[in-house]
Every structure is written in structure tokens, then in C-alpha cells.
Design a protein around this motif. Structure first.
Motif, PDB file in Angstrom:
ATOM      1  N   GLY A 194      70.992  23.266 127.080  1.00 39.91           N
ATOM      2  CA  GLY A 194      71.869  24.404 127.408  1.00 39.91           C
ATOM      3  C   GLY A 194      72.406  24.305 128.820  1.00 39.91           C
ATOM      4  N   SER A 200      71.981  25.875 136.380  1.00 37.80           N
ATOM      5  CA  SER A 200      70.584  25.431 136.457  1.00 37.80           C
ATOM      6  C   SER A 200      70.487  23.931 136.738  1.00 37.80           C
ATOM      7  CB  SER A 200      69.817  25.787 135.183  1.00 37.80           C
ATOM      8  OG  SER A 200      70.575  25.424 134.061  1.00 37.80           O
ATOM      9  N   GLU A 218      75.020  20.288 125.973  1.00 37.09           N
ATOM     10  CA  GLU A 218      75.852  21.491 125.799  1.00 37.09           C
ATOM     11  C   GLU A 218      76.694  21.359 124.541  1.00 37.09           C
ATOM     12  OE1 GLU A 218      76.117  24.637 127.164  1.00 37.09           O
ATOM     13  OE2 GLU A 218      77.492  24.789 125.475  1.00 37.09           O
ATOM     14  N   GLN A 246      75.392  19.152 119.475  1.00 34.22           N
ATOM     15  CA  GLN A 246      74.183  19.877 119.077  1.00 34.22           C
ATOM     16  C   GLN A 246      72.981  19.122 119.637  1.00 34.22           C
ATOM     17  OE1 GLN A 246      73.142  22.433 117.447  1.00 34.22           O
ATOM     18  NE2 GLN A 246      74.918  23.233 116.351  1.00 34.22           N
TER      19      GLN A 246
HETATM   20  C1  LIG Z   1      71.908  30.581 128.423  1.00 34.35           C
HETATM   21  S1  LIG Z   1      73.079  29.329 128.484  1.00 34.35           S
HETATM   22  C2  LIG Z   1      72.362  28.138 129.535  1.00 34.35           C
HETATM   23  C3  LIG Z   1      72.333  28.560 130.981  1.00 34.35           C
HETATM   24  C4  LIG Z   1      72.086  27.444 131.937  1.00 34.35           C
HETATM   25  N1  LIG Z   1      70.886  26.703 131.640  1.00 34.35           N
HETATM   26  C5  LIG Z   1      72.026  27.982 133.350  1.00 34.35           C
HETATM   27  O1  LIG Z   1      71.070  28.687 133.689  1.00 34.35           O
HETATM   28  O2  LIG Z   1      72.946  27.706 134.107  1.00 34.35           O
HETATM   29  C6  LIG Z   1      72.879  28.583 126.907  1.00 34.35           C
HETATM   30  C7  LIG Z   1      73.831  27.427 126.623  1.00 34.35           C
HETATM   31  O3  LIG Z   1      73.262  26.653 125.566  1.00 34.35           O
HETATM   32  C8  LIG Z   1      74.279  26.180 124.726  1.00 34.35           C
HETATM   33  N2  LIG Z   1      73.663  25.918 123.416  1.00 34.35           N
HETATM   34  C9  LIG Z   1      73.208  26.822 122.519  1.00 34.35           C
HETATM   35  N3  LIG Z   1      72.696  26.207 121.441  1.00 34.35           N
HETATM   36  C10 LIG Z   1      72.802  24.874 121.667  1.00 34.35           C
HETATM   37  C11 LIG Z   1      72.463  23.720 120.913  1.00 34.35           C
HETATM   38  N4  LIG Z   1      71.907  23.823 119.706  1.00 34.35           N
HETATM   39  N5  LIG Z   1      72.723  22.513 121.436  1.00 34.35           N
HETATM   40  C12 LIG Z   1      73.307  22.392 122.661  1.00 34.35           C
HETATM   41  N6  LIG Z   1      73.655  23.465 123.413  1.00 34.35           N
HETATM   42  C13 LIG Z   1      73.410  24.684 122.936  1.00 34.35           C
HETATM   43  C14 LIG Z   1      75.284  27.332 124.711  1.00 34.35           C
HETATM   44  O4  LIG Z   1      76.577  26.888 124.331  1.00 34.35           O
HETATM   45  C15 LIG Z   1      75.206  27.862 126.138  1.00 34.35           C
HETATM   46  O5  LIG Z   1      76.209  27.333 126.958  1.00 34.35           O
END
Ligand SMILES: C[S@@+](CC[C@H](N)C(=O)[O-])C[C@H]1O[C@@H](n2cnc3c(N)ncnc32)[C@H](O)[C@@H]1O
Length: 428
Positions: A194, A200, A218, A246
Motif C-alpha cells: 500500500g 510512509s 500499489e 495487486q
Molecule cells: C492506506 S493507503 C496506504 C498509505 C501509505 N502506506 C502511507 O501511509 O503513506 C492504502 C493503499 O493500498 C492500496 N491497496 C489496497 N489494496 C491493495 C492491493 N491488494 N494491492 C496493492 N495495493 C493495494 C490502495 O490503493 C491505497 O493506495
């Protein structure tokens, strides 16, 4: 189960064909093409995405910057300069574009028409909040100053909430785990689930220091491009690779590209409903280093009861030690969240699965997922969440046997008041 390569290739071809027929691809389609492409192919896909799917000039500029980066990586410098010229004609240079142009030999003379620095610092009317957040940072931060990017993103989030699971008190918890990573005589490798805007990843890079490597997954290709702009602008000295797609499709590449037994820390902040499965996949792939650390944020909001179960059972089996840290959720005073951390013991040699979770825990996980969905529909306010996270905490304590051992609340009396809140069930 992993998809065989032949099936993945046919799927990719089907997506391409679908795109040709429909005239453009959705974000999911672009994610599939980006996942499988080499830098030159990725540049072509992103160029198409910029033209066909990015209406906001700010977003288009960020995507085209990534096109320039990919072409430069592939050694296609003339093409990269061509894209810069195209961007100059459309007045699409943003503060990062000047840095990219400066790295291309002879670019200064051949890029006539470039707008005066800093170029585009406003995302453009009607731009999505994420694009505005990225420009808020690009306009205020200085190149190579990671702190200034983090501060600008936090400032934006303070006014217009962004889903940063590693900011505020929780950020300090994650920094602490990184600072205590074992020294191995080689640079540390971190895998993040994510990326979002790269907050992060940049924050972790700042703690890890030059030489380390972060691979971050992402799903959303547009969001991934925004992150790549901010990461490039932060110039942390850490190799941060944003892999688009994914996570379960991307993780197997770690074996070849990072190596067996070489991931020192896994940071999860993506889809809480799959945390446990994603961790199991990493274990099965054999990429975790001996004594690797796992850090998962949003343990209560929206909650990851099945990860709690997996780790609690693994701890019982002597396979890891778990520590749960309680904290207010980013910027929300009465909302409790958990950062779940684990230290794997040694190098798992055998495949292991926990027993089936109790029915109540599986049900709680489904409720967490439903709350996520309801939130995406705009149906849940902060007060309701404050109560729901307590419902999750009680459920996880009772049915997974996991509780917080430490807390980082600035005021323990607020935590105690928060813990008395009840969840009012929703009938929609
Ligand atoms: C809460 S945000 C992450 C925040 C980040 N870690 C930060 O603190 O800056 C969650 C992210 O995970 C991505 N995401 C959700 N499910 C995912 C998956 N199955 N595979 C890859 N990315 C995913 C979303 O598109 C989103 O941008």
C-alpha cells in the motif's frame, strides 16, 4: 494459488484487446499492463494512460514525469527528451520535471519552450484530492528534503484527511521498529503493502538511511504515479521501487528481484481483510529473512482480526513474538487503532497454518470489511467509527486472545474514555 505465467500472459493480451476495442482502459486494466511490462513498455502504457484517462493537468504531468523516468531507465534518452518537449508545449512541467530534465544530457538547449521554474504547482480545477495533495507537497517542499515533503503531506491531511497509516503517533511506533532492525552486514530490505502517495515509504527511507531498499506495492496506477513523483522529489538515497498491481500478483517477484530470505521488514497498510493471507504468501515464498519483522497498521480500523489470529497462534506455536501498540488513529482524538508488530523467530523452514479461526472472529472480519465498504459509500461518520473500533478491540481480545501491551496515547484518560464507547449497530 498463483496464476500460471501462460494464463497471466493471455489475460494481459485479453486486457490489451479489450482496450483496443473500447478505446481506453480503466485503471485496473492499466494496472495489469504495468505489472507485466519492462520500463520501455511501461512508458508506452503510461503515455497512453496520460492521454486517455487523466483529465487533470496536474495528474497528466505526474504520469508523464514517470514516462520520462522509465524512458531514461531504458536508455531511450531522445524519446525522453521528446516527452519533455511535449510537456513543455502543454505547459505541463511541474517542479520535478526540472530535475528530470537536468539529468538528461543536452536537455537544456534542446528543450526550448519550457515554462519558467517552478512550472505547474496547482493540480488544476476539479482535480482529485490525491492529486491536490501531491501538488500541495510539490509546491511547498524542496527537492531532496524528505522532511519538507512529509510535513507538507501531513499539513494537507490535517485539513483534508488522507489515509496515512504511518503518520502521527503510529508513525513513531513504526520508526522505532525500523531503528531496531538487526544489523546484518548488508543494507536492509523492506516490503510495503500500500504505497498510496509515498508518505510512509519516504518516512521509512528517512529512518533506514542510504543504501537500503524498499519495494512498495500499489494497486492504483494513477496513485502510484503521484507517489513516484513525490518519492523522486524526496531523493532519499534509498532505492524505493513502486510496483504497480495487486499485491498477491507482485509478491512472487520478490524471490527473483530481492532474493530468498532477504526481506527484513514487511509493512502492511493496504487491505486489512487480506493481511493474514499476504503474510502467509510471503512465508510460503521463503523471502522473509531470519528474525524478520512484520508491522501492520489499522489493526482496529477497519480491523484485521484474521491477522491477529494468525499471529497469536504463531506466537503460541513459538514461531514469533507479537507486540500490539495502542494509539489514536491518525488525527482522530477518540479513535483507537492498533499497530500490530511481530518478530519472526529464526527462519521458518516448514509450511505452517494456524487452526481455523473461531466463527465469531471470522464474522468480525466480515463486519470490518463491511464497514470499509460503508465508509467508501460515505455512510459512516467519525463518531460511529469510534464505537466500531472498540467493538473490534473487544472481539479480537476475546476471540483471538490478543491485546495491546503498550500504548502511545498522549493522554491516557482519553484512551480510557474511548474504550468505554459502544458500537451502535447499523442497519444499512
Ligand atoms: C492506506 S493507503 C496506504 C498509505 C501509505 N502506506 C502511507 O501511509 O503513506 C492504502 C493503499 O493500498 C492500496 N491497496 C489496497 N489494496 C491493495 C492491493 N491488494 N494491492 C496493492 N495495493 C493495494 C490502495 O490503493 C491505497 O493506495
Amino acid at each position: 494459488m498463483l496464476m500460471p505465467l501462460s494464463v497471466a500472459r493471455s489475460l494481459t493480451e485479453a486486457v490489451r484487446q479489450g482496450a483496443r476495442d473500447a478505446g481506453f482502459l480503466g485503471r485496473d486494466g492499466y494496472a495489469v499492463l504495468l505489472r507485466d511490462g519492462a520500463p520501455r513498455e511501461q512508458a508506452a502504457v503510461l503515455r497512453e494512460m496520460a492521454t486517455l484517462s487523466c483529465e487533470s493537468p496536474g495528474l497528466r504531468a505526474c504520469v508523464l514525469n514517470v514516462v520520462v523516468m522509465r524512458l531514461a531507465q531504458a536508455g531511450d534518452l531522445e524519446q525522453a527528451r521528446g516527452v519533455l518537449r511535449e510537456m513543455a508545449r502543454e505547459r505541463l512541467w511541474n517542479p520535478l520535471t526540472y530535475q528530470l530534465a537536468g539529468r538528461l544530457p543536452a536537455s537544456a538547449s534542446s528543450l526550448e519552450g519550457a515554462p519558467p521554474f517552478p512550472g505547474l504547482v496547482d493540480a488544476g480545477a476539479g482535480s482529485h484530492k490525491y492529486v491536490r495533495a501531491a501538488y500541495h507537497a510539490l509546491a511547498r517542499a524542496s527537492f531532496g528534503d524528505a522532511e519538507s515533503i512529509l510535513r507538507a503531506l501531513e499539513e494537507f491531511s490535517g485539513r483534508s484527511w488522507l489515509k496515512f497509516g504511518a503518520a502521527y503517533e503510529k508513525g513513531a511506533v513504526i520508526d522505532g521498529v525500523l531503528q531496531r532492525l538487526p544489523r546484518r552486514g548488508r543494507p536492509s530490505n523492506v516490503v510495503e503493502y500500500g504505497t498510496f502517495l509515498g508518505y510512509s515509504a519516504i518516512r521509512m527511507a528517512r529512518v533506514l538511511g542510504a543504501g537500503a531498499r524498499i519495494v512498495t506495492f500499489e494497486l492504483d496506477p494513477e496513485v502510484a504515479c503521484l507517489a513516484m513523483n513525490l518519492i523522486e522529489f524526496a531523493a532519499t538515497g534509498v532505492q524505493i521501487d513502486v510496483w504497480t498491481g495487486q499485491c498477491e500478483d507482485l509478491a512472487p517477484r520478490l524471490v527473483e528481484q530481492v532474493g530468498l530470505h532477504s526481506v527484513d521488514l514487511v509493512y502492511m497498510d493496504h487491505s486489512q481483510i487480506t493481511y493474514h493471507r499476504d503474510l502467509a504468501q510471503l512465508e510460503a515464498l521463503g523471502v522473509l529473512a531470519s528474525d524478520a519483522r512484520v508491522v501492520a497498521t489499522q489493526g482496529l480500523k477497519p480491523g484485521a482480526p484474521l491477522l491477529a489470529w494468525r499471529l497469536a497462534q504463531a506466537e503460541k506455536a513459538g514461531r514469533c513474538s507479537v507486540e500490539v501498540v495502542s494509539s489514536p488513529d491518525c488525527g482522530c482524538r477518540m479513535m483507537e487503532d492498533w499497530v500490530v508488530t511481530a518478530q519472526i523467530h529464526g527462519q521458518p523452514q516448514d509450511s505452517w497454518e494456524p487452526p481455523e479461526p473461531p466463527f465469531q472472529l471470522a464474522l468480525l472480519a466480515a463486519e470490518c470489511n463491511l464497514m470499509r465498504w460503508r465508509t467508501a459509500q460515505g455512510l459512516v461518520d467519525e463518531r460511529r467509527w469510534n464505537g466500531f473500533v472498540q467493538h473490534v478491540r473487544r472481539g479480537v481480545e476475546q476471540h483471538a486472545g490478543l491485546a495491546s501491551a503498550r500504548d502511545v496515547w498522549p493522554d491516557a484518560s482519553v484512551r480510557d474514555r474511548a474504550r468505554r464507547l459502544r458500537f451502535e449497530r447499523m442497519d444499512y
